[in-house]
Design an enzyme around this catalytic site. Structure first.
Site, mmCIF file in Angstrom:
data_model
loop_
_atom_site.group_PDB
_atom_site.id
_atom_site.type_symbol
_atom_site.label_atom_id
_atom_site.label_comp_id
_atom_site.label_asym_id
_atom_site.label_seq_id
_atom_site.Cartn_x
_atom_site.Cartn_y
_atom_site.Cartn_z
ATOM 1 N N PHE A 238 0.863 -1.180 0.000
ATOM 2 C CA PHE A 238 0.000 0.000 0.000
ATOM 3 C C PHE A 238 0.898 1.228 0.000
ATOM 4 C CE2 PHE A 238 -4.681 0.113 1.442
ATOM 5 C CZ PHE A 238 -5.049 -0.847 0.534
ATOM 6 N N GLN B 277 -8.564 13.716 4.479
ATOM 7 C CA GLN B 277 -7.868 13.000 3.406
ATOM 8 C C GLN B 277 -8.735 12.876 2.162
ATOM 9 O OE1 GLN B 277 -6.830 8.561 3.593
ATOM 10 N NE2 GLN B 277 -4.876 9.622 3.538
ATOM 11 N N HIS C 269 -9.068 10.769 -1.111
ATOM 12 C CA HIS C 269 -8.578 9.527 -1.716
ATOM 13 C C HIS C 269 -8.348 9.792 -3.198
ATOM 14 C CE1 HIS C 269 -8.129 5.409 -2.926
ATOM 15 N NE2 HIS C 269 -8.132 5.044 -1.658
ATOM 16 N N LEU D 136 -15.545 4.693 -4.033
ATOM 17 C CA LEU D 136 -14.122 4.409 -3.908
ATOM 18 C C LEU D 136 -13.663 3.279 -4.825
ATOM 19 C CD1 LEU D 136 -11.573 4.952 -2.065
ATOM 20 C CD2 LEU D 136 -12.255 2.888 -0.873
ATOM 21 N N GLU E 177 -7.195 1.543 -3.044
ATOM 22 C CA GLU E 177 -5.756 1.649 -3.259
ATOM 23 C C GLU E 177 -5.159 0.271 -3.563
ATOM 24 O OE1 GLU E 177 -3.973 4.285 -0.500
ATOM 25 O OE2 GLU E 177 -2.083 3.210 -0.423
ATOM 26 N N ARG F 239 -1.152 9.045 -0.100
ATOM 27 C CA ARG F 239 -2.389 9.522 -0.724
ATOM 28 C C ARG F 239 -2.362 11.019 -0.990
ATOM 29 N NH1 ARG F 239 -6.890 5.823 2.426
ATOM 30 N NH2 ARG F 239 -6.240 3.929 1.361
ATOM 31 N N HIS G 165 -12.463 11.459 1.803
ATOM 32 C CA HIS G 165 -12.448 10.054 2.189
ATOM 33 C C HIS G 165 -12.387 9.831 3.696
ATOM 34 C CE1 HIS G 165 -11.748 5.815 1.819
ATOM 35 N NE2 HIS G 165 -10.533 5.878 2.323
ATOM 36 N N ARG H 277 -3.184 9.989 6.552
ATOM 37 C CA ARG H 277 -3.285 8.588 6.972
ATOM 38 C C ARG H 277 -2.766 7.658 5.886
ATOM 39 N NH1 ARG H 277 -7.056 4.439 6.096
ATOM 40 N NH2 ARG H 277 -8.636 5.714 5.084
HETATM 41 C C1 LIG Z 1 -15.423 3.239 0.989
HETATM 42 C C2 LIG Z 1 -14.407 3.171 2.082
HETATM 43 C C3 LIG Z 1 -13.372 2.255 2.019
HETATM 44 C C4 LIG Z 1 -12.424 2.193 3.032
HETATM 45 N N1 LIG Z 1 -11.420 1.274 2.932
HETATM 46 C C5 LIG Z 1 -10.510 1.189 3.944
HETATM 47 C C6 LIG Z 1 -9.485 0.195 3.911
HETATM 48 O O1 LIG Z 1 -9.410 -0.632 3.004
HETATM 49 N N2 LIG Z 1 -8.583 0.174 4.923
HETATM 50 C C7 LIG Z 1 -8.641 1.041 5.984
HETATM 51 O O2 LIG Z 1 -7.804 0.960 6.878
HETATM 52 N N3 LIG Z 1 -9.623 1.971 6.047
HETATM 53 C C8 LIG Z 1 -10.557 2.059 5.064
HETATM 54 N N4 LIG Z 1 -11.546 2.998 5.149
HETATM 55 C C9 LIG Z 1 -11.693 3.781 6.377
HETATM 56 C C10 LIG Z 1 -12.322 2.913 7.476
HETATM 57 O O3 LIG Z 1 -13.184 1.984 6.899
HETATM 58 C C11 LIG Z 1 -13.113 3.735 8.490
HETATM 59 O O4 LIG Z 1 -12.332 4.792 8.981
HETATM 60 C C12 LIG Z 1 -13.536 2.852 9.675
HETATM 61 O O5 LIG Z 1 -14.170 1.675 9.241
HETATM 62 C C13 LIG Z 1 -14.448 3.602 10.627
HETATM 63 O O6 LIG Z 1 -14.914 2.707 11.600
HETATM 64 P P1 LIG Z 1 -15.679 3.241 12.880
HETATM 65 O O7 LIG Z 1 -16.000 2.050 13.711
HETATM 66 O O8 LIG Z 1 -14.913 4.339 13.515
HETATM 67 O O9 LIG Z 1 -17.023 3.906 12.321
HETATM 68 P P2 LIG Z 1 -18.195 3.333 11.374
HETATM 69 O O10 LIG Z 1 -17.932 1.992 10.854
HETATM 70 O O11 LIG Z 1 -18.465 4.417 10.400
HETATM 71 O O12 LIG Z 1 -19.424 3.208 12.368
HETATM 72 C C14 LIG Z 1 -20.049 4.340 12.953
HETATM 73 C C15 LIG Z 1 -21.198 3.872 13.828
HETATM 74 O O13 LIG Z 1 -21.710 4.989 14.557
HETATM 75 C C16 LIG Z 1 -23.127 4.978 14.510
HETATM 76 N N5 LIG Z 1 -23.594 6.360 14.712
HETATM 77 C C17 LIG Z 1 -23.114 7.489 14.142
HETATM 78 N N6 LIG Z 1 -23.781 8.565 14.589
HETATM 79 C C18 LIG Z 1 -24.710 8.101 15.465
HETATM 80 C C19 LIG Z 1 -25.708 8.715 16.267
HETATM 81 N N7 LIG Z 1 -25.920 10.047 16.259
HETATM 82 N N8 LIG Z 1 -26.490 7.929 17.045
HETATM 83 C C20 LIG Z 1 -26.322 6.581 17.055
HETATM 84 N N9 LIG Z 1 -25.370 5.949 16.312
HETATM 85 C C21 LIG Z 1 -24.586 6.708 15.546
HETATM 86 C C22 LIG Z 1 -23.449 4.377 13.154
HETATM 87 O O14 LIG Z 1 -24.740 3.847 13.161
HETATM 88 C C23 LIG Z 1 -22.368 3.291 13.050
HETATM 89 O O15 LIG Z 1 -22.787 2.115 13.698
HETATM 90 C C24 LIG Z 1 -12.504 3.071 4.137
HETATM 91 C C25 LIG Z 1 -13.546 3.983 4.208
HETATM 92 C C26 LIG Z 1 -14.481 4.051 3.186
HETATM 93 C C27 LIG Z 1 -15.552 5.096 3.284
#
Ligand SMILES: Cc1cc2nc3c(=O)[nH]c(=O)nc-3n(C[C@H](O)[C@H](O)[C@H](O)COP(=O)(O)OP(=O)(O)OC[C@H]3O[C@@H](n4cnc5c(N)ncnc54)[C@H](O)[C@@H]3O)c2cc1C
Length: 551
Positions: free
Chosen positions: A112, A225, A227, A237, A240, A271, A335, A370
């Site tokens: 990566f 960031q 992407h 997306l 990468e 990135r 992103h 990142r």
């Molecule tokens: C398309 C895409 C591809 C990606 N690919 C990669 C990758 O290959 N490798 C990598 O390292 N990173 C990647 N990322 C980044 C990474 O996936 C995210 O940063 C990470 O998964 C975020 O996880 P999280 O648990 O913090 O939040 P999330 O998985 O976004 O979960 C947030 C949670 O909070 C809840 N929530 C939010 N607001 C409220 C509220 N007001 N009340 C109640 N619940 C709420 C939602 O319901 C959800 O359950 C990618 C991101 C995207 C968008």
């Protein structure tokens, strides 16, 4: 009132990992505005980093992370993340994550950007899906209560301590108080501040806004960031991992232009470097219809089908072409938010009883940029750590009493929102906000442009207070939820603009045409935004350095 020992807001990877880290005698509940497996983590494609290769080391991973983040990351947290990563990957495997394999049967790793070694573990190009579903199984095994489709509107703070949340039950309607000895925010990112974004529509920065309203600072919000490779009209997306597998970036002359920007790393530069390069090519007229081309053809049909099946489907469905035969037009899109709720390497925030982990937090491992694959890792390592520390914290503390009148303030707020005459609707404000941010706070920024965004945000803030909600009902009132989300987006955008105007240098994802160079003397420090009646107030704190001096 509903009562638990620990409440976790958010059921993505960070929230569920925190829950799974707690022992069974602790009463833990999760709240999520969507079903856990619909959290944005499910969309992650390319993979998760860990130095598990025989020739690799956690120190090399830490060095790449510090360097890739332009030395703005806190190195104590970076060291913790990279040191603990291999153990966490093995743990994930034991939980049942179906990682892709080498012919010898080991967990496969792909290169990566910005990494000195192929250290990104993956499950084809659907890594988030594999991780999130395995974690959900663990959550079921742990038997936590999950408040599904509940929307948290405020944090409760009494006697200088976080003691629960107020939430709207979306299925039945109505506000509820949920008390707890500790609250963990795991609400994910805020990518929907921008109009072109890879993020799910639910990524509206709610948790950051909740903490900000409770008086906590948001850290390094200027670092968003972009992407390099997203589809033109939808912002979807293209991982990468495609470049990790060997895809080329071409301009309209058919030229692999990265040789002029990063001759050694080429397409696998960081990135921010690749996004800036693509922006330049398009700006200088070597683009193709506002894009450049991502060429996978030389990888061959078999490899694309095995390693990148999802992005092939996405390209066919949303760009109308098959990447086995035709290059994909792509351009940079918003992103990931490197900033967030200020937290330390155990997820502790400045407010006792409140923890934060995952994308909503700024533990500050990513600094100014990142590395791909480090964010999934962050959710796992710091989700686990926040769950562990929150458990320790509740062992010797009692529930703080909550006054009966606690709901009044939130009830009033919703009542006013529901009775606003409008005529504007939430989507109109969201559209204008997204366009403003994409235009003025994209990959190239200048003072003049950001000042325009600042005056626009003042108007948008007023509009967001006056917008009307057509649906007055209680059951599944998505109109109301969208209005609440837009209010969060506007507030988060305000912190991004003010923090970006404050930082008079270029570093990582923050590139200013009027201050094009990095300035360690003045700016090797974190920005903190504090909420004040007229908008964010900025202060600065030093970066924690351990073993990697800025170079
Ligand atoms: C398309 C895409 C591809 C990606 N690919 C990669 C990758 O290959 N490798 C990598 O390292 N990173 C990647 N990322 C980044 C990474 O996936 C995210 O940063 C990470 O998964 C975020 O996880 P999280 O648990 O913090 O939040 P999330 O998985 O976004 O979960 C947030 C949670 O909070 C809840 N929530 C939010 N607001 C409220 C509220 N007001 N009340 C109640 N619940 C709420 C939602 O319901 C959800 O359950 C990618 C991101 C995207 C968008």
């Amino acid at each position: 009132m509903i009562t638990h020992d620990i409440l976790i807001v958010g059921a993505g990877l960070a929230g569920m990992r925190a829950a799974v880290a707690t022992p069974p005698d602790v009463d833990v509940a999760l709240i999520s505005k969507v079903h856990p497996v619909r959290s944005h983590s499910v969309a992650a494609q390319g993979g998760i980093n860990a130095a598990i290769g025989e020739q690799d080391s956690w120190e090399a991973h830490a060095y790449d992370t510090a360097k890739g983040g332009l030395y703005l990351g806190d190195q104590d947290a970076i060291e913790a993340m990279c040191r603990e990563a291999p153990q966490d990957i093995l743990e994930l495997e034991r939980m049942g994550v179906i990682f892709s394999r080498t012919p010898e049967g080991r967990i496969a790793q792909r290169p990566f950007g910005g990494a000195g070694f192929p250290r990104t573990c993956y499950a084809a190009d659907r890594t988030g899906h594999a991780l999130l579903h395995a974690m959900y199984e663990q959550l079921l095994k742990r038997r936590c209560r999950v408040y599904e489709e509940w929307y948290v509107t405020a944090l409760l703070v009494e006697e200088g301590q976080c003691c629960g949340v107020v939430a709207w039950d979306m299925v039945h309607g109505g506000l509820q108080v949920l008390r707890a000895k500790a609250v963990i925010l795991a609400t994910g990112g805020s990518g929907r501040v921008f109009s072109t974004s890879t993020n799910a529509v639910i990524n509206t920065g709610d948790g950051m806004a909740l903490a900000y309203h409770a008086g906590l600072p948001l850290e390094d919000m200027e670092f968003v960031q972009f992407h390099p490779t997203t589809l033109k009209d939808t912002g979807i997306l293209i991982t990468e991992g495609a470049r990790g597998e060997g895809a080329y970036l071409l301009n309209t002359l058919g030229d692999r232009f990265m040789k002029r920007y990063a001759p050694e790393q080429m397409e696998l530069a960081t990135r921010s470097t690749v996004s800036l390069a693509i922006g330049r090519e398009i700006q200088e007229g070597r683009g193709v219809d506002g894009c450049v081309l991502l060429d996978l053809r030389h990888l061959g049909r078999a490899r694309i089908l095995e390693r990148l099946p999802q992005i092939r489907e996405l390209a066919m469905e949303f760009a109308g072409l098959d990447p086995i035969e035709t290059p994909i037009p792509i351009r940079p899109g918003a992103h990931y938010q490197m900033g967030g709720v200020k937290a330390n390497a155990w997820g502790e925030t400045d407010l006792p009883g409140l923890f934060a982990a995952g994308e909503c937090a700024c533990v500050s491992v990513h600094g100014a940029n990142r590395l791909g694959g480090n964010s999934l890792l962050e959710t796992i390592v710091f989700g686990r750590r926040a769950g562990t520390r929150a458990t320790e914290s509740i062992r010797h503390c009692d529930l703080v009493p909550v006054p009966e009148t606690i709901l009044h303030h939130e009830q009033n707020r919703l009542k006013i929102l529901l009775s606003n005459p409008g005529p504007e609707r939430a989507w109109q404000i969201r559209d204008d906000l997204g366009k403003t941010m994409s235009l003025h706070l994209g990959i190239f920024r200048t003072q003049q442009s950001m000042r325009e965004a600042l005056s626009a945000i003042h108007a948008l803030t007023v509009r967001a207070q006056q917008m009307c909600v057509h649906d007055k009902g209680r059951i599944f009132n998505t109109d109301l939820i969208q209005a609440l989300e837009v209010q969060c987006l506007v507030e988060i955008a305000h912190t991004i603009i003010v923090s970006a105007l404050g930082r008079e240098e270029s570093r990582g994802a923050h590139y200013r045409g009027d201050f094009p160079t990095r300035n360690d003397e003045a700016w090797l420090r974190h920005t903190l935004s504090h909420r004040r009646p007229n908008g964010p107030l900025l202060t600065y704190v030093p970066v924690t350095m351990t073993r990697f001096p800025p170079a």
